[in-house]
Scaffold this active site. Sequence first.
Site, PDB file in Angstrom:
ATOM      1  CB  SER A 138     -13.348  -0.693  -1.853  1.00  0.00           C
ATOM      2  OG  SER A 138     -12.710  -1.359  -0.781  1.00  0.00           O
ATOM      3  CE1 TYR A 151      -8.481   0.607  -3.747  1.00  0.00           C
ATOM      4  CE2 TYR A 151      -9.211   0.021  -1.534  1.00  0.00           C
ATOM      5  CZ  TYR A 151      -9.238  -0.185  -2.898  1.00  0.00           C
ATOM      6  OH  TYR A 151     -10.030  -1.178  -3.419  1.00  0.00           O
TER       7      TYR A 151
HETATM    8  N1  LIG Z   1      -9.631  -7.510  -4.421  1.00  0.00           N
HETATM    9  C1  LIG Z   1     -10.296  -6.916  -3.448  1.00  0.00           C
HETATM   10  O1  LIG Z   1     -10.276  -7.375  -2.300  1.00  0.00           O
HETATM   11  C2  LIG Z   1     -11.112  -5.685  -3.733  1.00  0.00           C
HETATM   12  C3  LIG Z   1     -11.999  -5.258  -2.741  1.00  0.00           C
HETATM   13  C4  LIG Z   1     -12.761  -4.120  -2.991  1.00  0.00           C
HETATM   14  C5  LIG Z   1     -12.665  -3.460  -4.186  1.00  0.00           C
HETATM   15  N2  LIG Z   1     -11.802  -3.910  -5.125  1.00  0.00           N
HETATM   16  C6  LIG Z   1     -11.717  -3.153  -6.383  1.00  0.00           C
HETATM   17  O2  LIG Z   1     -11.941  -4.021  -7.460  1.00  0.00           O
HETATM   18  C7  LIG Z   1     -11.358  -3.475  -8.628  1.00  0.00           C
HETATM   19  C8  LIG Z   1     -10.614  -4.568  -9.372  1.00  0.00           C
HETATM   20  O3  LIG Z   1      -9.505  -4.993  -8.588  1.00  0.00           O
HETATM   21  P1  LIG Z   1      -9.031  -6.518  -8.481  1.00  0.00           P
HETATM   22  O4  LIG Z   1      -9.215  -6.908  -7.069  1.00  0.00           O
HETATM   23  O5  LIG Z   1      -9.622  -7.333  -9.549  1.00  0.00           O
HETATM   24  O6  LIG Z   1      -7.442  -6.337  -8.649  1.00  0.00           O
HETATM   25  P2  LIG Z   1      -6.455  -6.620  -9.878  1.00  0.00           P
HETATM   26  O7  LIG Z   1      -6.465  -8.055 -10.201  1.00  0.00           O
HETATM   27  O8  LIG Z   1      -5.161  -5.985  -9.485  1.00  0.00           O
HETATM   28  O9  LIG Z   1      -7.124  -5.832 -11.070  1.00  0.00           O
HETATM   29  C9  LIG Z   1      -6.996  -4.443 -11.220  1.00  0.00           C
HETATM   30  C10 LIG Z   1      -7.339  -4.091 -12.644  1.00  0.00           C
HETATM   31  O10 LIG Z   1      -7.237  -2.668 -12.789  1.00  0.00           O
HETATM   32  C11 LIG Z   1      -6.426  -2.388 -13.930  1.00  0.00           C
HETATM   33  N3  LIG Z   1      -5.665  -1.156 -13.740  1.00  0.00           N
HETATM   34  C12 LIG Z   1      -4.801  -0.829 -12.740  1.00  0.00           C
HETATM   35  N4  LIG Z   1      -4.249   0.358 -12.980  1.00  0.00           N
HETATM   36  C13 LIG Z   1      -4.748   0.801 -14.154  1.00  0.00           C
HETATM   37  C14 LIG Z   1      -4.546   1.950 -14.961  1.00  0.00           C
HETATM   38  N5  LIG Z   1      -3.683   2.920 -14.616  1.00  0.00           N
HETATM   39  N6  LIG Z   1      -5.225   2.060 -16.124  1.00  0.00           N
HETATM   40  C15 LIG Z   1      -6.092   1.101 -16.502  1.00  0.00           C
HETATM   41  N7  LIG Z   1      -6.321  -0.011 -15.815  1.00  0.00           N
HETATM   42  C16 LIG Z   1      -5.661  -0.162 -14.645  1.00  0.00           C
HETATM   43  C17 LIG Z   1      -5.470  -3.579 -14.037  1.00  0.00           C
HETATM   44  O11 LIG Z   1      -5.059  -3.743 -15.403  1.00  0.00           O
HETATM   45  P3  LIG Z   1      -3.649  -3.338 -16.032  1.00  0.00           P
HETATM   46  O12 LIG Z   1      -2.616  -3.530 -14.965  1.00  0.00           O
HETATM   47  O13 LIG Z   1      -3.529  -4.254 -17.202  1.00  0.00           O
HETATM   48  O14 LIG Z   1      -3.823  -1.910 -16.455  1.00  0.00           O
HETATM   49  C18 LIG Z   1      -6.383  -4.733 -13.636  1.00  0.00           C
HETATM   50  O15 LIG Z   1      -7.102  -5.205 -14.753  1.00  0.00           O
HETATM   51  C19 LIG Z   1     -10.473  -2.318  -8.153  1.00  0.00           C
HETATM   52  O16 LIG Z   1     -11.127  -1.088  -8.398  1.00  0.00           O
HETATM   53  C20 LIG Z   1     -10.366  -2.547  -6.664  1.00  0.00           C
HETATM   54  O17 LIG Z   1     -10.158  -1.354  -5.956  1.00  0.00           O
HETATM   55  C21 LIG Z   1     -11.037  -5.006  -4.938  1.00  0.00           C
END
Ligand SMILES: NC(=O)c1ccc[n+]([C@@H]2O[C@H](COP(=O)([O-])OP(=O)(O)OC[C@H]3O[C@@H](n4cnc5c(N)ncnc54)[C@H](OP(=O)(O)O)[C@@H]3O)[C@@H](O)[C@H]2O)c1
Length: 230
Positions: A138, A151
């Site tokens: 991130s 985080y």
């Molecule tokens: N959105 C942003 O602005 C942003 C920016 C930088 C980095 N990121 C990173 O991108 C990645 C994906 O996030 P996203 O933005 O797509 O958010 P999201 O829609 O909330 O997706 C998060 C994913 O992680 C899974 N997850 C959460 N806790 C988990 C656990 N204990 N075990 C297994 N799976 C788990 C969730 O699935 P379940 O709930 O079904 O387990 C979901 O599929 C993350 O690592 C996040 O830090 C996001």
Amino acid sequence: MSFNGKVVWITGASSGIGEALALQLSELGAKIVLSARNIEALENVAQRCKNETFIVPLDLSTSASLDVKVNDVISHFGKIDILVNNGGISQRGLAAETAIEIDRKIMEVNYFGNIALTKALLPYFQKQQNGKIVVISSLSGKFGFFLRSAYAASKFALVGFYESLRLEEEKNNISVHLVFPGFIKTNISQNAVNSDGKAHEKLDENQDKGISPELCAQKLIKRNSEIIEE
Ligand SMILES: NC(=O)c1ccc[n+]([C@@H]2O[C@H](COP(=O)([O-])OP(=O)(O)OC[C@H]3O[C@@H](n4cnc5c(N)ncnc54)[C@H](OP(=O)(O)O)[C@@H]3O)[C@@H](O)[C@H]2O)c1
């Protein structure tokens, strides 16, 4: 660009960036291993994938039985080419108000769960003398930000681990690719944990103004195509 026939294992595939990546890579001919906790959501993603999928339920907060899951995938598809370590949770709480248990929970999912799956897969990648590991860090893995102390720490920790792993595993033809997304409009802020360990449940303004997960996945595939594919 050819992902045709590549087996790509994506964690956090039940929503957001992981879901968008699964759908787009599948469209390009990849076979997708879908992992997260929400099995119903994974099934929904699987139904919309254009190519073969295999659902492997996975809770990143408990690193148990990962070697069994790796064997299940290899038994099913015969190989694994790419691991996309994407699953994670964010945070919306002041460091001063956040109990250490919450810090540990975030580290467990974002760091220990993440590297545990990589460690379970490594012997297989070493044996086949090939493999690619993509890690979604991130911008908070580059600098700290308000309300995200744990985080940011977890995302910085991934950088330290994977930059070291990259150096160690180059000799085994295993490549490691760190990705630092900005704001993407997913459920990440709603699912973020606050200082009480409860879900934040709000779409933050920055997230709302972010690019779509589909565009993020497109950019990721385009920018990493030369390193994701051989
Ligand atoms: N959105 C942003 O602005 C942003 C920016 C930088 C980095 N990121 C990173 O991108 C990645 C994906 O996030 P996203 O933005 O797509 O958010 P999201 O829609 O909330 O997706 C998060 C994913 O992680 C899974 N997850 C959460 N806790 C988990 C656990 N204990 N075990 C297994 N799976 C788990 C969730 O699935 P379940 O709930 O079904 O387990 C979901 O599929 C993350 O690592 C996040 O830090 C996001």
